[in-house]
Design a protein around this motif. Sequence first.
Motif, PDB file in Angstrom:
ATOM      1  N   ARG A   1      -2.656  -5.941   3.959  1.00 33.78           N
ATOM      2  CA  ARG A   1      -1.449  -5.781   3.139  1.00 33.78           C
ATOM      3  C   ARG A   1      -0.211  -6.269   3.875  1.00 33.78           C
ATOM      4  O   ARG A   1      -0.201  -6.430   5.099  1.00 33.78           O
TER       5      ARG A   1
ATOM      6  N   SER B   1       0.830  -1.204   0.000  1.00 34.65           N
ATOM      7  CA  SER B   1       0.000   0.000   0.000  1.00 34.65           C
ATOM      8  C   SER B   1       0.864   1.254   0.000  1.00 34.65           C
ATOM      9  O   SER B   1       1.861   1.343   0.722  1.00 34.65           O
TER      10      SER B   1
ATOM     11  N   GLY C   1      -3.976   3.540  -0.294  1.00 36.10           N
ATOM     12  CA  GLY C   1      -4.635   2.454   0.423  1.00 36.10           C
ATOM     13  C   GLY C   1      -4.519   2.470   1.935  1.00 36.10           C
ATOM     14  O   GLY C   1      -5.002   1.543   2.589  1.00 36.10           O
TER      15      GLY C   1
END
Length: 342
Positions: A130, A17, A122
Motif C-alpha cells: 500500500r 489501508s 488491512g
Amino acid sequence: FRQQRLMAHRLPCKVVSVGNIALGGTGKTPMSVYLARLIKGVGYRVAVVSRGYKGLAEKNGGVVSDGHALQMGPSKAGDEPYLMAQQLLPLGIPVIVGRDRVRSGWLALRRYQTEVIILDDGFQHMRLQRDLDIVLLDARHPFGNGYLLPRGTLREPVSSLLRADACLLTRCPREVIEGGLMGHSAKYGDPVSDSRQRPIFFASHAPVLGECFPAHPATPWTAKMQMGKWAGCPVYAFSGIARNDAFQKTLYEMGFDLRGSTGFADHHIYSRDDLSNIETQAVANGAQLLVTTEKDRVKITGSWIQKMPLLVVGVRMDLGRYTEAFERFVCHKLHPQDGGIV
C-alpha cells in the motif's frame, strides 16, 4: 514478508489501508467510509476492498455493490461491508469482499478502472502493498492491557506501529478535537508527531440518528424523534459489536434514559426469537423505544419489530479542528506533486 520468503503484490493503483493493532471497535468502518468520500470528492475513482469477515462470500469473494445497486445482502457480504456499501451507494463507490484482497483489488481495477483502493482492516494483510497505512487506536485504551493475544487484545506488538504512515486516536473527548493540543507540524498543520515525524491525528465518534421504524402501537416519542427531541426518552438498547459498552455510553451521553440493554458477540446473527426476547425485556423495564446500531440494523428484518419502534443510532468520524490537516496529509500521499491541496 520482511525476509521476502513470501511475495507482496503491488497493484497499478494507489492503496490506502485502514487498520489497527488491537481487537475492538476503533472505528475502521466509519473511517473507511470517511476516506472513500474524501478521495472520491477530490476526483479519484475509488473502491473499497474488505475481507467480508463471517460473510458467505468471504472465501470466494464478490461484489457487494457496483456503485449503482447492491449485489449482496448482509449474510453474504458480511455486516460491515454491507453497511459501507449502503452508505457509499449514493456516491457510486463499489465495495468488494474476499479473503484474497489481491484478487479483489484486481477485480476493482478491471471492472471499475479504480484509481484508489481503500483497504478495510488491512494493516496485517502483508500480501498487498500500500501507499498509505493509517492505524486507528482507541484513545482510552490504545494498546489494551499491553499483551498480545490470547493474554491481551494486541494483534501484534506495539513496535509494529513503525510500519504505519500515520496514527489516528479515536474516541477522543470532544474538547480534544475542538480545542486541540499544543504544538504542530508546519508541513501539514497536524498538532502532534512522534520522534520519526509520523503524524498523529485525533478524532471522536460522533453519533447520528438514523431511521426510526414506528411499530404498533406508536408511542408519543416517535413524533419527537422526527423533530430531534430524544433527551429523556426511555429506551432499551441492544447491539452485537466489539464494544457494546461504548454504544451504551454513547446513549447515556446523548441524553437517553437507558432502561436496560442486551449485548451480543461481535457480528452476531439475529433471529426472530432474539428480537422477541429483547422486546419482552424492554417492555418489562418500561422502555418505549428500542435502540440499536447501524451495523446491527442491517441484519434485522423489519417485520420482527412488533411491540415498539426501533431507532437506529450510527457513528461518523469527526476530526474537528484536525480535519483539514488530516485531509491534506492523505491527499499529499496520493498525489505529492500537488502538495496535497484538498
